[in-house]
Design a protein around this motif. Sequence first.
Motif, short mmCIF file in Angstrom:
data_model
loop_
_atom_site.label_atom_id
_atom_site.label_comp_id
_atom_site.label_asym_id
_atom_site.label_seq_id
_atom_site.Cartn_x
_atom_site.Cartn_y
_atom_site.Cartn_z
N ALA A 130 0.83 -1.20 0.00
CA ALA A 130 0.00 0.00 0.00
C ALA A 130 0.86 1.26 0.00
O ALA A 130 0.54 2.25 -0.65
CB ALA A 130 -0.93 0.00 1.21
N ALA A 131 1.99 1.20 0.70
CA ALA A 131 2.90 2.35 0.74
C ALA A 131 3.88 2.34 -0.42
O ALA A 131 4.64 3.29 -0.60
CB ALA A 131 3.68 2.35 2.06
N THR A 148 0.44 -9.27 -0.20
CA THR A 148 -0.88 -9.15 -0.81
C THR A 148 -0.90 -9.62 -2.26
O THR A 148 -1.95 -9.55 -2.92
CB THR A 148 -1.38 -7.70 -0.75
OG1 THR A 148 -0.51 -6.87 -1.55
CG2 THR A 148 -1.40 -7.18 0.67
N LEU A 149 0.23 -10.09 -2.77
CA LEU A 149 0.29 -10.54 -4.16
C LEU A 149 0.45 -12.05 -4.23
O LEU A 149 1.27 -12.63 -3.53
CB LEU A 149 1.45 -9.88 -4.91
CG LEU A 149 1.42 -8.35 -5.04
CD1 LEU A 149 2.57 -7.87 -5.90
CD2 LEU A 149 0.08 -7.87 -5.61
N GLU A 150 -0.32 -12.66 -5.11
CA GLU A 150 -0.23 -14.10 -5.37
C GLU A 150 0.30 -14.29 -6.79
O GLU A 150 -0.28 -13.80 -7.75
CB GLU A 150 -1.60 -14.75 -5.23
CG GLU A 150 -1.61 -16.25 -5.50
CD GLU A 150 -3.00 -16.82 -5.44
OE1 GLU A 150 -3.35 -17.39 -4.39
OE2 GLU A 150 -3.75 -16.65 -6.43
N LEU A 192 -4.49 -9.70 -3.98
CA LEU A 192 -5.49 -10.33 -3.13
C LEU A 192 -6.43 -9.33 -2.46
O LEU A 192 -7.49 -9.70 -1.96
CB LEU A 192 -4.79 -11.17 -2.05
CG LEU A 192 -3.92 -12.32 -2.57
CD1 LEU A 192 -3.19 -13.00 -1.41
CD2 LEU A 192 -4.75 -13.33 -3.34
N VAL A 193 -6.05 -8.05 -2.46
CA VAL A 193 -6.89 -7.01 -1.85
C VAL A 193 -7.89 -6.46 -2.86
O VAL A 193 -9.09 -6.36 -2.59
CB VAL A 193 -6.01 -5.87 -1.29
CG1 VAL A 193 -6.89 -4.74 -0.75
CG2 VAL A 193 -5.09 -6.39 -0.19
N THR A 194 -7.41 -6.12 -4.05
CA THR A 194 -8.29 -5.49 -5.04
C THR A 194 -8.84 -6.47 -6.07
O THR A 194 -9.80 -6.16 -6.76
CB THR A 194 -7.51 -4.39 -5.81
OG1 THR A 194 -6.47 -5.01 -6.58
CG2 THR A 194 -6.88 -3.40 -4.84
N GLY A 195 -8.21 -7.64 -6.19
CA GLY A 195 -8.63 -8.62 -7.18
C GLY A 195 -8.08 -8.37 -8.57
O GLY A 195 -8.33 -9.15 -9.50
N GLN A 196 -7.30 -7.30 -8.75
CA GLN A 196 -6.74 -6.99 -10.07
C GLN A 196 -5.68 -8.01 -10.45
O GLN A 196 -4.95 -8.53 -9.61
CB GLN A 196 -6.14 -5.58 -10.06
CG GLN A 196 -7.15 -4.48 -9.79
CD GLN A 196 -8.17 -4.36 -10.90
OE1 GLN A 196 -7.84 -4.06 -12.04
NE2 GLN A 196 -9.44 -4.61 -10.58
#
Length: 285
Positions: free
Chosen positions: A38-39, A149-151, A184-188
């Motif tokens: 996020a940062a 947060t990335l897969e 995984l947070v935004t689904g993008q």
Amino acid sequence: MKLIILKGGDDAVPHGHAWRRQAEPSRSAGALALSGDAAQSQWVLINVSPSVVHQLNTDARLLRHRGLADASARAVVLTDARVDHVTGLLSLRDGAPIHLYATPAVFEELTHSLPVLPVLQHYCGVHWHVIPVAGECRESVFRVEGQPTLEFTALATDGPVPPHASRAAAPATGETIALAVRDLVTGQRVFLVSGLSQAGPEATAWMQEADCLVVGDTPESPRPGRMAEVDAPAEIDVLGLMQGIHARRKVLMCRPEQQAPACAQVQRLEQCGVEVAADRMEIEL
């Protein structure tokens, strides 16, 4: 999730020098920096050439991306063992340990045919993270240090093997891979592949689900974005395939010789909804 195209900084402004003008961006082949933080203080490099490492160390315009140029730890994912994708690792030898993600086939090449890793072990050190795409396993999900947060999903492709490879005549599964990255947070989703003609059937569904498609250059194969003549239908088919993918962003990483005549080619690409990657291009999803 944010992506930054790195082309080696042909127009880089050295640290401490005034930014006198906005130079025309370089369109040479390069690498990608990716962050799901996020940062945006933690980054992972997808492949790395010496010119890209030099750019990270000298291009003042990159300083606004916190943690990109002055990372306390380096994370690198390799899609193959091509010289212009891996020799930049040696340029990272005086920094922090490298977290390196690669398939067994690529690790083998970098240990024997192109022994980059034994050299690095005497300098910064390398933390090996094996992507288990090998044998009958053509797909694998993994995570990267500093990117919780990335897969990442690696898919085996049929891209050309580097000339120096020990198995150039009979390539093994995992010599080349494509990468699907999901936030995984935004689904993008981002899908990265060296060449569409080598992607294989497994990659088709991933490409159709991608919000952003990045297609690299593969020197040994037909040029993915070249505006072909009438007698080269295979190259037209590749461009047609990109046009048939409904991603919001479709980006083509080209070599300089693919840009002549640049204006006509870029115009044709834009008509098909394809962007030609430029140095420091930012993509936010």
